[in-house]
Write an enzyme that holds these catalytic residues in place. Sequence first.
Site, PDB file in Angstrom:
ATOM      1  N   ARG A  73       0.833  -1.193   0.000  1.00 25.30           N
ATOM      2  CA  ARG A  73       0.000   0.000   0.000  1.00 25.30           C
ATOM      3  C   ARG A  73       0.877   1.257   0.000  1.00 25.30           C
ATOM      4  O   ARG A  73       1.935   1.276   0.609  1.00 25.30           O
ATOM      5  CB  ARG A  73      -0.913   0.011   1.227  1.00 25.30           C
ATOM      6  CG  ARG A  73      -2.161  -0.840   1.066  1.00 25.30           C
ATOM      7  CD  ARG A  73      -3.070  -0.750   2.256  1.00 25.30           C
ATOM      8  NE  ARG A  73      -2.455  -1.256   3.459  1.00 25.30           N
ATOM      9  CZ  ARG A  73      -1.934  -0.506   4.413  1.00 25.30           C
ATOM     10  NH1 ARG A  73      -1.974   0.806   4.334  1.00 25.30           N
ATOM     11  NH2 ARG A  73      -1.385  -1.059   5.467  1.00 25.30           N
ATOM     12  N   TYR A 215      -1.285  -3.347  -7.066  1.00 28.06           N
ATOM     13  CA  TYR A 215      -1.008  -4.246  -5.938  1.00 28.06           C
ATOM     14  C   TYR A 215      -2.012  -4.139  -4.797  1.00 28.06           C
ATOM     15  O   TYR A 215      -2.319  -3.024  -4.327  1.00 28.06           O
ATOM     16  CB  TYR A 215       0.392  -3.960  -5.376  1.00 28.06           C
ATOM     17  CG  TYR A 215       0.982  -5.126  -4.594  1.00 28.06           C
ATOM     18  CD1 TYR A 215       1.739  -6.096  -5.245  1.00 28.06           C
ATOM     19  CD2 TYR A 215       0.755  -5.265  -3.234  1.00 28.06           C
ATOM     20  CE1 TYR A 215       2.276  -7.171  -4.553  1.00 28.06           C
ATOM     21  CE2 TYR A 215       1.291  -6.351  -2.533  1.00 28.06           C
ATOM     22  CZ  TYR A 215       2.057  -7.300  -3.190  1.00 28.06           C
ATOM     23  OH  TYR A 215       2.567  -8.366  -2.507  1.00 28.06           O
ATOM     24  N   LYS A 224      -9.657  -2.483   1.384  1.00 31.64           N
ATOM     25  CA  LYS A 224      -9.412  -1.340   2.270  1.00 31.64           C
ATOM     26  C   LYS A 224     -10.217  -0.118   1.826  1.00 31.64           C
ATOM     27  O   LYS A 224     -10.702   0.644   2.661  1.00 31.64           O
ATOM     28  CB  LYS A 224      -7.928  -0.992   2.290  1.00 31.64           C
ATOM     29  CG  LYS A 224      -7.005  -2.167   2.594  1.00 31.64           C
ATOM     30  CD  LYS A 224      -7.246  -2.757   3.948  1.00 31.64           C
ATOM     31  CE  LYS A 224      -6.172  -3.796   4.270  1.00 31.64           C
ATOM     32  NZ  LYS A 224      -6.407  -4.447   5.550  1.00 31.64           N
ATOM     33  N   HIS A 244     -11.032  -2.738  11.146  1.00 32.60           N
ATOM     34  CA  HIS A 244      -9.895  -3.522  10.654  1.00 32.60           C
ATOM     35  C   HIS A 244      -9.659  -4.668  11.637  1.00 32.60           C
ATOM     36  O   HIS A 244      -8.689  -4.660  12.397  1.00 32.60           O
ATOM     37  CB  HIS A 244      -8.668  -2.600  10.562  1.00 32.60           C
ATOM     38  CG  HIS A 244      -7.499  -3.192   9.852  1.00 32.60           C
ATOM     39  ND1 HIS A 244      -6.211  -2.830  10.130  1.00 32.60           N
ATOM     40  CD2 HIS A 244      -7.428  -4.114   8.866  1.00 32.60           C
ATOM     41  CE1 HIS A 244      -5.379  -3.502   9.345  1.00 32.60           C
ATOM     42  NE2 HIS A 244      -6.098  -4.284   8.562  1.00 32.60           N
ATOM     43  N   SER A 266      -1.663  -3.867   9.921  1.00 26.81           N
ATOM     44  CA  SER A 266      -1.315  -4.803   8.852  1.00 26.81           C
ATOM     45  C   SER A 266      -0.027  -5.556   9.200  1.00 26.81           C
ATOM     46  O   SER A 266       0.925  -4.966   9.712  1.00 26.81           O
ATOM     47  CB  SER A 266      -1.107  -4.046   7.542  1.00 26.81           C
ATOM     48  OG  SER A 266      -2.279  -3.363   7.182  1.00 26.81           O
ATOM     49  N   CYS A 268       0.588  -7.862  11.444  1.00 23.73           N
ATOM     50  CA  CYS A 268       0.856  -8.132  12.870  1.00 23.73           C
ATOM     51  C   CYS A 268       0.264  -9.479  13.292  1.00 23.73           C
ATOM     52  O   CYS A 268       0.091  -9.726  14.488  1.00 23.73           O
ATOM     53  CB  CYS A 268       0.268  -7.039  13.746  1.00 23.73           C
ATOM     54  SG  CYS A 268       1.215  -5.511  13.709  1.00 23.73           S
ATOM     55  N   ASP A 291      -9.501 -10.107   8.460  1.00 26.75           N
ATOM     56  CA  ASP A 291      -9.003  -8.745   8.228  1.00 26.75           C
ATOM     57  C   ASP A 291     -10.021  -7.649   8.514  1.00 26.75           C
ATOM     58  O   ASP A 291      -9.654  -6.592   9.004  1.00 26.75           O
ATOM     59  CB  ASP A 291      -8.521  -8.623   6.776  1.00 26.75           C
ATOM     60  CG  ASP A 291      -7.643  -7.397   6.541  1.00 26.75           C
ATOM     61  OD1 ASP A 291      -6.858  -7.051   7.436  1.00 26.75           O
ATOM     62  OD2 ASP A 291      -7.747  -6.786   5.465  1.00 26.75           O
ATOM     63  N   ARG A 390       2.425 -11.964  -0.930  1.00 26.37           N
ATOM     64  CA  ARG A 390       1.078 -12.332  -0.469  1.00 26.37           C
ATOM     65  C   ARG A 390       0.542 -13.570  -1.162  1.00 26.37           C
ATOM     66  O   ARG A 390       0.966 -13.915  -2.264  1.00 26.37           O
ATOM     67  CB  ARG A 390       0.114 -11.166  -0.759  1.00 26.37           C
ATOM     68  CG  ARG A 390       0.450  -9.871  -0.018  1.00 26.37           C
ATOM     69  CD  ARG A 390      -0.234  -9.789   1.301  1.00 26.37           C
ATOM     70  NE  ARG A 390       0.200  -8.662   2.106  1.00 26.37           N
ATOM     71  CZ  ARG A 390      -0.497  -8.216   3.166  1.00 26.37           C
ATOM     72  NH1 ARG A 390      -1.630  -8.795   3.531  1.00 26.37           N
ATOM     73  NH2 ARG A 390      -0.037  -7.216   3.894  1.00 26.37           N
TER      74      ARG A 390
HETATM   75  O1  SAT Z   1      -3.905  -3.286   2.134  1.00 26.49           O
HETATM   76  S1  SAT Z   1      -3.543  -4.656   1.716  1.00 26.49           S
HETATM   77  O2  SAT Z   1      -4.758  -5.343   1.321  1.00 26.49           O
HETATM   78  O3  SAT Z   1      -2.578  -4.594   0.627  1.00 26.49           O
HETATM   79  C1  SAT Z   1      -2.849  -5.491   3.015  1.00 26.49           C
HETATM   80  C2  SAT Z   1      -2.783  -4.789   4.304  1.00 26.49           C
HETATM   81  O4  SAT Z   1      -2.131  -3.765   4.418  1.00 26.49           O
HETATM   82  O5  SAT Z   1      -3.393  -5.272   5.276  1.00 26.49           O
HETATM   83 MN    MN Z   2      -5.372  -5.555   6.878  1.00 25.39          MN
END
Ligand code: SAT
Ligand code: MN
Length: 613
Positions: A73, A215, A224, A244, A266, A268, A291, A390
Amino acid sequence: MKVSELKHSGLKKWVEEAQALMTPDAVLVCDGSAAEYDRMIKITIDSGLATVLDENKRPGSVLYRSDPSDVARVEDRTYIASKNKDDAGPTNNWIDPAELKKTMSALYKGSMKGRVMYVIPFSMGPVGSEIAKVGVQITDSPYVVANMHIMARVGSKVLDVLGTDGFFVPCFHSVGKPLAAGEKDNGTWPCAPISNKYISHFPETREIWSYGSGYGGNALLGKKCLALRIASVLARDEGWLAEHMLILKITNPQGEVKYITGAFPSACGKTNLAMLIPTLPGWKVETVGDDIAWMKFGKDGRLYAINPEAGFFGVAPGTNNESNRNAMESIKKNTIFTNCGLTEDGDIWWEMIGHGAPGKEIIDWKGNRRPAPQSDKSPKGEEIAHPNARFTAPARQCPCIAKEWEDPAGVPISAFLFGGRRPKTVPLVNQSKSWLHGVFMGSIVGSEVTAAVISDQVGQVRRDPFAMLPFCGYNMGDYFKHWIKIGRTAEENGTADKLPKIFFVNWFRKNDEDKFIWPGYGENSRVLAWIFDRCDGKGKSVDTPIGTLPTPDAIERPAGVSEADMAELLRVDIEGWKKEIEDVRKNHYPKFGDRLPAELKTELDAIEKRLHG
Ligand code: SAT
Ligand code: MN
């Protein structure tokens, strides 16, 4: 399906306008079929972007290598373009919406030349569910179409729900790399340079415009962008929560069930926690989501959560049979891998996968041939897989997926966890004294920045309130107010006792030798068991200035954790907390100015007093 066949006139008009602006060679409305998924993969194989993995080792799976400028990101290039700057708040980048649309329209002009424009109708949440939201993404990336097939519910069935005039969130996406006549990608991941990437949100008009990146969260706009940034605004306006958070189901040895959600920044370990295999005998953990959680009050006054997604977009490095066997099972077939290593025998490989790579050579995420590593570790900066490599895998392939994971009514939540990577100060687990104290805890979450974001802060601790710092679509001060309001609503309805209990956890505390004290992964079930009991008013506990902690014997010690280690994990570091609170007072809270709710200042004063008391 052709654009002319679209029954929703607003959608048809919007697609036609996009077509006129971006001038693709052709337009295709996605039907969501398996044949369509296969076609998308085939197109990327033909353009040299995808490598088919060995059919015996990893059936139905492919590997992609992205551009080094396009691996995570891009928070610096992510915008909340509300009419007023103050409504985006101090934690978001802002540009005037009219100006941003002008800049981006110029970029979109002709940006799909030489490519096909795909129109993806998608549903976040089970199709037709009352909680679900519909979006339509326009994209020129077949890689994105294939990923959206896994991560969301897509295609004709969503158009049926939309009818002739249903509400949808319009999402523009272009990789920003038009092709000249006869030009092909030829193995080069298409994207625009960083300075031309824009991930933009228009909260008032509920629109998403993304340009220049192919990406993850920059490009799979249901995740997101819609399910967090735009949904958080919808949730504020409509009285629910878009968070989140992972969602897990936990069953104790007596067969009693509870559902817990957890907010962590993210990378963690949300996916690992959501799929953990308890080391505690008789306990069971199953997954509802890894997520994002959307939560609404039920008639009984409890908060019910759904997972708006249909797949996992998980961090590959570090995933192995010890850390997350269920994820390893989930990705055995029909999986898209991005930026992993490619072994000689046609399989994927990454750091901490649990074994070295077979054969003599391996191809790293940049496409370079390298000696096959004997162990599963690589020196920093020389990784075979990118640290934010990923896997995209269908949730239904997960062996521990809970049977109710697609229940449109959601699951009733008993506890919220907040956490981050904190090497010092923050104890293993800490229960809030009240809802307000819990909101205070959420508002001060700090964590070491991980590779999930392109940033020069990686490794440094930054405040990441509610793990929503990069994902809140409006002023974070107002977001805190919204959380306070949720508690107040329950109080007014006489259902405050039905609210989830709030806990702060930290699996990442380190000792003086810089080693993690707590083993984590499956052993986290010991902490979850204490939390489970606390929800029923049980579990041995002690009241401290920072919250309610377990007594030293309340959590049975796992192998390798000494009595002294446990004492350290549960120690209330008064001096450390004084510094923490001072930092909140001096550096964190002032950012929010008069948007900071007075209730949080009161909580801050109260904890400070307790620490000095
Ligand atoms: O934002 S992503 O879907 O690329 C992954 C993340 O940061 O949790
Ligand atoms: Mn996430």
